[in-house]
Design an enzyme around this catalytic site. Sequence first.
Site, PDB file in Angstrom:
ATOM      1  N   LYS A 153      51.121  23.290  40.575  1.00  0.00           N
ATOM      2  CA  LYS A 153      51.486  22.135  41.383  1.00  0.00           C
ATOM      3  C   LYS A 153      51.347  20.850  40.575  1.00  0.00           C
ATOM      4  O   LYS A 153      52.242  20.006  40.568  1.00  0.00           O
ATOM      5  CB  LYS A 153      50.621  22.097  42.638  1.00  0.00           C
ATOM      6  N   GLU A 159      44.307  26.826  32.856  1.00  0.00           N
ATOM      7  CA  GLU A 159      44.671  28.214  32.560  1.00  0.00           C
ATOM      8  C   GLU A 159      46.181  28.370  32.373  1.00  0.00           C
ATOM      9  O   GLU A 159      46.638  29.059  31.455  1.00  0.00           O
ATOM     10  CB  GLU A 159      44.209  29.134  33.701  1.00  0.00           C
ATOM     11  N   GLY A 212      48.420  25.717  47.627  1.00  0.00           N
ATOM     12  CA  GLY A 212      48.647  26.891  46.794  1.00  0.00           C
ATOM     13  C   GLY A 212      48.468  28.205  47.515  1.00  0.00           C
ATOM     14  O   GLY A 212      49.270  29.129  47.365  1.00  0.00           O
ATOM     15  N   ARG A 213      47.408  28.319  48.325  1.00  0.00           N
ATOM     16  CA  ARG A 213      47.123  29.593  48.983  1.00  0.00           C
ATOM     17  C   ARG A 213      48.035  29.853  50.176  1.00  0.00           C
ATOM     18  O   ARG A 213      47.973  30.927  50.787  1.00  0.00           O
ATOM     19  CB  ARG A 213      45.658  29.640  49.412  1.00  0.00           C
ATOM     20  N   GLU A 298      38.552  29.904  50.074  1.00  0.00           N
ATOM     21  CA  GLU A 298      38.896  28.559  49.620  1.00  0.00           C
ATOM     22  C   GLU A 298      39.163  27.643  50.809  1.00  0.00           C
ATOM     23  O   GLU A 298      38.868  26.450  50.774  1.00  0.00           O
ATOM     24  CB  GLU A 298      40.115  28.609  48.692  1.00  0.00           C
ATOM     25  N   HIS A 329      34.596  56.303  49.137  1.00  0.00           N
ATOM     26  CA  HIS A 329      33.744  56.896  48.102  1.00  0.00           C
ATOM     27  C   HIS A 329      33.044  55.809  47.291  1.00  0.00           C
ATOM     28  O   HIS A 329      32.547  56.081  46.196  1.00  0.00           O
ATOM     29  CB  HIS A 329      34.578  57.804  47.194  1.00  0.00           C
ATOM     30  N   LYS A 430      37.292  22.115  37.699  1.00  0.00           N
ATOM     31  CA  LYS A 430      38.392  21.845  36.756  1.00  0.00           C
ATOM     32  C   LYS A 430      38.087  20.614  35.900  1.00  0.00           C
ATOM     33  O   LYS A 430      38.186  20.647  34.670  1.00  0.00           O
ATOM     34  CB  LYS A 430      39.702  21.597  37.527  1.00  0.00           C
TER      35      LYS A 430
END
Length: 458
Positions: A153, A159, A212-213, A298, A329, A430
Amino acid sequence: MSVMEKVQTTQSVAGISFFFAHTVLPSSFNREYFDTYLQKLFHGEIVNQSEKRAAWHTEFRNPAPCQFVQDSLAQIKKISNSIREKQWFFDVTDVINIGIGGSDLGPKLICEAFADEKTGPNVHFVSNLDATQINSLLKKLSPKNTLLIITSKSFRTLETVENMQVAKQWLMNHQLDPAKHMIAITSNFALANEVYQIPQSQILIIPEWMGGRYSIWSAVGLSCAIALGFEKFYEMHDGAHEMDNHFYHAKNAENKPILYALMMHDALTNEQLKTVTILPYAHRLRTLPDYLQQLFMESLGKHVTNHGELTQHPTGPIVFGSAGTNSQHGFQQLMMQGTHPIFADFILPLEQANVVANCVTQVKTLREGVDDVDPLKKISGGKCANLFVLEKLNLKTVGALLAFYEHVVVTLAFLLNINPFDQFGVEHAKHESEKLLKEVGNNITSLDQIQKLFFYCE
């Protein structure tokens, strides 16, 4: 004191039947006040008060959206068709989606879940700052046939920018023009175009009101449209829109997101909920827990109310999970006979009889327990195990499921009086990491520097 009412909840919505462990309708829930909030949410008014923004992700599912969304969807369709029909600058065999958080988890979930229906180029995902991930991928690909989708954005996400630079250098090392091999998806047109030299026609805009999410429905989902075709990609929007209509119009006693959020709120405020376990009984949905982990944690990981006061109750739960019988399991033994409160969602497509049998047995046992004279074999039951049955596992039902959880988060945030649309903790990390790198540089990789940072800060 709230009056609680038991409610039956098996009605299907968008191909999903919801079997909640229990549901309660507190008389204190003010639907009229909540409807006022929903009107703002669905009509693009400011609901993110801390950043003075709308949160209008539902508009991308609206069959008759605003002009911006119409243009954005048309651009997604045009570019994805161009690539799929081999009308791009070169024959695209592989696409690398470079992004992190919502710019990675949503597209990755959809592309993995429907990999068997892929009719376009292969799509790969790179998110980690550790260069091992991208370098190991690049070794397997042909540079002349690889397209990069850079999603950020701000177009400053560390990253994403670092991985973009690695991939860009890889292209230049093979005497290729990066401009023909890159697409940007961002809110920061100037930075993508003027600094990183990505052509204007290859920049898709994320609106400022799109978090974003919540962004899989937008240009962030371009990689899905390339892999599956735009029409298939939009089937997800159809399912989400059906859930949107249900959420907006259904009465409390029938409203699945509201009922679930009220159940979760009751458990949170009574200190009976610490974690939510997401258990998709389908290998294709194996990354759904990761996607929902970000959406919940978030959005709801807040300690201050919308009025600037400290919260009086726990807010967001810790979300984790695993696919299908694998978890039986692994950690489901603790769910059966451990001492912690359990709140779990079992997500079951009606596909394989043996998988269905395993899933419903787990739900039934967690709810009802097992009585045995041997205390080692006794299972207490009474656990909150919800069952969501998908009539078919397709893009429509998955779209509806994702929209359901979005609406749950929004409703729960309303009940808790917190903002589900900001993330200042993430932003702080950040900024501080960037600041530290500028101050220390590569010396930070030394043990001496780490010791100084933590033990000699004075």
